[in-house]
Design an enzyme around this catalytic site. Structure first.
Site, short mmCIF file in Angstrom:
data_model
loop_
_atom_site.label_atom_id
_atom_site.label_comp_id
_atom_site.label_asym_id
_atom_site.label_seq_id
_atom_site.Cartn_x
_atom_site.Cartn_y
_atom_site.Cartn_z
N LYS A 166 -68.54 21.86 32.93
CA LYS A 166 -68.67 21.29 31.59
C LYS A 166 -69.15 19.84 31.68
O LYS A 166 -70.08 19.44 30.99
CB LYS A 166 -67.32 21.32 30.88
CG LYS A 166 -67.25 20.42 29.65
CD LYS A 166 -65.91 20.41 28.95
CE LYS A 166 -64.90 19.50 29.53
NZ LYS A 166 -64.97 18.09 29.10
N ASN A 167 -68.52 19.06 32.56
CA ASN A 167 -68.81 17.62 32.58
C ASN A 167 -70.12 17.29 33.26
O ASN A 167 -70.57 16.15 33.23
CB ASN A 167 -67.64 16.86 33.22
CG ASN A 167 -66.45 16.85 32.30
OD1 ASN A 167 -66.55 17.22 31.13
ND2 ASN A 167 -65.30 16.45 32.80
N ARG A 222 -66.96 13.49 21.52
CA ARG A 222 -67.27 12.12 21.89
C ARG A 222 -68.30 12.06 23.01
O ARG A 222 -68.95 11.04 23.22
CB ARG A 222 -66.02 11.35 22.24
CG ARG A 222 -65.11 11.97 23.26
CD ARG A 222 -63.90 11.11 23.43
NE ARG A 222 -64.23 9.73 23.34
CZ ARG A 222 -64.88 9.05 24.28
NH1 ARG A 222 -65.29 9.68 25.36
NH2 ARG A 222 -65.15 7.78 24.14
N CYS A 250 -59.52 9.42 21.53
CA CYS A 250 -59.05 10.82 21.51
C CYS A 250 -57.60 10.81 21.96
O CYS A 250 -57.03 9.75 22.21
CB CYS A 250 -59.92 11.69 22.41
SG CYS A 250 -59.59 11.43 24.13
N ARG A 297 -60.67 5.17 24.66
CA ARG A 297 -62.00 5.53 25.17
C ARG A 297 -63.11 4.58 24.69
O ARG A 297 -64.04 4.96 24.01
CB ARG A 297 -62.35 6.96 24.77
CG ARG A 297 -61.31 8.01 25.00
CD ARG A 297 -61.03 8.34 26.44
NE ARG A 297 -62.11 8.99 27.13
CZ ARG A 297 -62.31 10.32 27.15
NH1 ARG A 297 -61.54 11.10 26.45
NH2 ARG A 297 -63.32 10.84 27.82
N PRO A 298 -63.03 3.29 25.00
CA PRO A 298 -64.07 2.36 24.54
C PRO A 298 -65.42 2.67 25.20
O PRO A 298 -65.47 3.41 26.20
CB PRO A 298 -63.56 1.01 25.01
CG PRO A 298 -62.66 1.31 26.16
CD PRO A 298 -62.03 2.64 25.85
N ILE A 299 -66.50 2.13 24.66
CA ILE A 299 -67.82 2.33 25.27
C ILE A 299 -68.48 0.99 25.60
O ILE A 299 -69.70 0.90 25.74
CB ILE A 299 -68.75 3.17 24.35
CG1 ILE A 299 -68.96 2.47 23.00
CG2 ILE A 299 -68.22 4.59 24.18
CD1 ILE A 299 -70.16 2.99 22.24
N ASP A 300 -67.68 -0.05 25.75
CA ASP A 300 -68.24 -1.39 26.02
C ASP A 300 -69.10 -1.41 27.28
O ASP A 300 -70.14 -2.08 27.32
CB ASP A 300 -67.12 -2.41 26.11
CG ASP A 300 -66.08 -2.05 27.17
OD1 ASP A 300 -65.62 -0.89 27.17
OD2 ASP A 300 -65.75 -2.90 28.00
N LEU A 301 -68.73 -0.65 28.29
CA LEU A 301 -69.50 -0.67 29.55
C LEU A 301 -70.85 0.03 29.37
O LEU A 301 -71.86 -0.37 29.97
CB LEU A 301 -68.70 -0.01 30.67
CG LEU A 301 -67.38 -0.72 31.02
CD1 LEU A 301 -66.62 0.07 32.07
CD2 LEU A 301 -67.64 -2.15 31.49
N ASP A 335 -58.60 14.45 35.78
CA ASP A 335 -58.65 15.73 35.07
C ASP A 335 -57.82 16.81 35.75
O ASP A 335 -57.69 17.91 35.21
CB ASP A 335 -60.10 16.23 34.94
CG ASP A 335 -60.90 15.34 34.04
OD1 ASP A 335 -62.13 15.47 34.02
OD2 ASP A 335 -60.30 14.47 33.37
N ILE A 388 -56.18 6.16 35.36
CA ILE A 388 -57.46 6.09 34.63
C ILE A 388 -57.27 5.97 33.13
O ILE A 388 -57.84 5.10 32.48
CB ILE A 388 -58.31 7.36 34.94
CG1 ILE A 388 -58.49 7.57 36.44
CG2 ILE A 388 -59.64 7.29 34.20
CD1 ILE A 388 -59.37 6.55 37.13
N ARG A 415 -62.67 24.30 24.69
CA ARG A 415 -63.69 23.26 24.92
C ARG A 415 -64.06 23.18 26.41
O ARG A 415 -65.12 22.69 26.76
CB ARG A 415 -63.14 21.90 24.48
CG ARG A 415 -62.76 21.84 23.02
CD ARG A 415 -62.44 20.45 22.59
NE ARG A 415 -63.50 19.52 23.01
CZ ARG A 415 -63.36 18.20 22.98
NH1 ARG A 415 -62.23 17.69 22.57
NH2 ARG A 415 -64.34 17.42 23.36
#
Ligand code: EPZ
Length: 427
Positions: free
Chosen positions: A22-23, A99, A123, A128-132, A313, A335, A405
């Site tokens: 999936k990932n 996301r 979530c 789960r920021p996306i700053d990077l 995971d 994490i 999912r």
């Protein structure tokens, strides 16, 4: 909504076919945006998230065809074609449902010079920021604006110049977005402390097959020489190492003996090392992994970490297994900040787990008992299924849309190896 009814106690035995990852699929699909030519992906898992991502791609004018395959086959072949990008906007109502949609940001920017993507929410497992993601794209010369809940990224006329970025924190998604933006940049880009997960290697291998020039694949220092255009390609998605690890835990907790057909041991060394320390016998060959647990389970101390460390995971699934170990285990989740939501549900099944911040103390118990439990997130749901397979009596797992999912036809795969499990409507 459906639920799973599981009657524990059966020793799992036989072969489980492992699906495509999936990932990996979630970062390979948006690569189709980087070329006018068709990109064909084989071994795509049939999952809700994959269907959702394919639907999102139609938003940009991407057509996709699914050649006929027998319904009973696992996985599918999909051809995606972005001859023309008709829109570079990923709307809120699509992004909020998944996301991983943020992974269209880099390729849209690289191909069209602009992208407007709804900010993904947090979530269950963290904010789960996306700053990077944004800092890496700015380092490549993008202009980033945040407004009305959207990220608007734009490249200077003529495209991204490229640049260097040193990740302060290892981020899988930010690495993926950065690589997909850099492959069509005008110059060379270098990433330091990039994620090294096998899914990143899969992404780089597809991009190279499309004509990209990437050095350092598999290491934390990547150098990407931008090219003018990319071609189409046909590529087989790697096996899902988390699905394989999850079923290994299921086999082990039942004292079973299961072959994980298609799993790649090389990509899951940390998980296999943990299983061996717990007392599970693990053998592998180039076509799969054999797992056997007929002795007592031993307690261990585990800490999640970026690859090649133990995958976050896999934390929930290993915790379930350790509930049946003869002693106390200590787990550290380094994490995500909120990845212990399976703990209260496991304790309702008779487990004895205490959490203190990011540490969980798991005291092995003599038996688990079936209960009605609630799935909260993808891997937490799987940990409840694993516990239920060894619990005395019946367990009902509700809200299993979380499971759909990430696990292709889970109950069918577990039935293949003798689990007493069925999916029913949840009235
Ligand atoms: C990917 O998520 C996976 N999802 C996750 O799998 C997996 O748990 C995670 O990588 C870690 O391996 C997909 O690939 C679709 P990160 P991602 O960016 O990319 C922080 C599953 O169960 N961070 O590596 O979102 C972040 O908060 C899912 O299949 C920032 O601070 O993970 C986290 O603490 C769950 N800023 C850490 O980095 C950023 O811009 C690692 O996150 C990005 C991340």
């Amino acid at each position: 909504m459906d639920k799973l009814i599981i009657r524990g106690g059966n020793r799992l035995s036989g072969t489980i076919p492992i699906s495509g990852a999936k990932n990996s699929a979630l970062t390979l699909i948006p690569c189709a945006l980087l070329t006018e030519e068709p990109v064909t992906l084989r071994n795509l898992p049939r999952l809700a998230d994959i269907d959702g991502f394919q639907h999102l791609m139609t938003q940009f004018g991407v057509s996709h065809t699914i050649p006929g395959k027998r319904p009973e086959d696992f996985g599918r072949v999909v051809t995606l074609e972005a001859m023309r990008i008709t829109s570079s906007v990923a709307p809120y109502d699509l992004v909020r449902k998944m996301r991983a949609s943020i992974l269209v940001l880099g390729p849209l920017l690289g191909r069209t010079g602009e992208a407007t993507v709804s900010l993904p929410g947090g979530c269950a497992i963290g904010n789960r920021p996306i700053d990077l993601h944004l800092k890496a794209l700015e380092a490549f010369g993008a202009e980033i604006e945040l407004a009305q809940g959207y990220v608007k990224a734009s490249a200077p006329d003529g495209g991204l110049p490229g640049g260097d970025f040193d990740f302060p924190v290892v981020s899988v998604g930010a690495t993926e977005n950065a690589v997909m933006a850099a492959v069509l940049a005008n110059g060379t880009s270098r990433l330091f402390n990039a994620a090294r997960e096998p899914e990143i290697v899969d992404l780089c291998n597809l991009l190279v097959a499309m004509g990209a020039e990437i050095e350092g694949i598999g290491t934390s220092d990547l150098t990407i020489h931008g090219v003018k255009t990319l071609n189409g390609a046909t590529y087989k998605v790697m096996a899902d190492r988390i699905e394989a690890g999850s079923y290994a835990c299921a086999a082990a907790i039942t004292g079973g003996e299961v072959r994980l057909e298609g799993a790649c041991a090389e990509e899951m060394q940390a998980t296999l090392h943990a299983l061996r320390n717990i007392g599970v016998e693990v053998e592998s060959d180039k076509h799969g992994i054999d797992v056997r647990a007929d002795g007592p389970l031993k307690p261990v101390n585990l800490s999640t970490a970026p690859y090649p460390g133990l995958a976050t995971d896999m934390q929930a699934q290993l915790m379930s297994l350790l509930c049946r170990a003869e002693g106390t285990s200590v787990l550290k989740e380094t994490i995500f900040e909120n990845r212990y939501m399976h703990v209260p549900e496991l304790n309702r099944m008779g487990a004895d787990i205490e959490t203190e911040g990011r540490t969980a103390i798991v005291k092995g118990v003599g038996r688990l008992t079936g209960a009605e439990v609630m799935a909260t997130d993808l891997r937490a749901s799987m940990s409840l299924v694993i516990a239920a397979l060894a619990a005395e009596g019946e367990t009902q797992v509700r809200r299993i849309y979380h499971l759909d999912r990430g696990y292709e036809r889970l109950e069918e795969k577990l039935q293949l190896v003798g689990a007493d499990i069925e999916r029913v409507g949840d009235d």
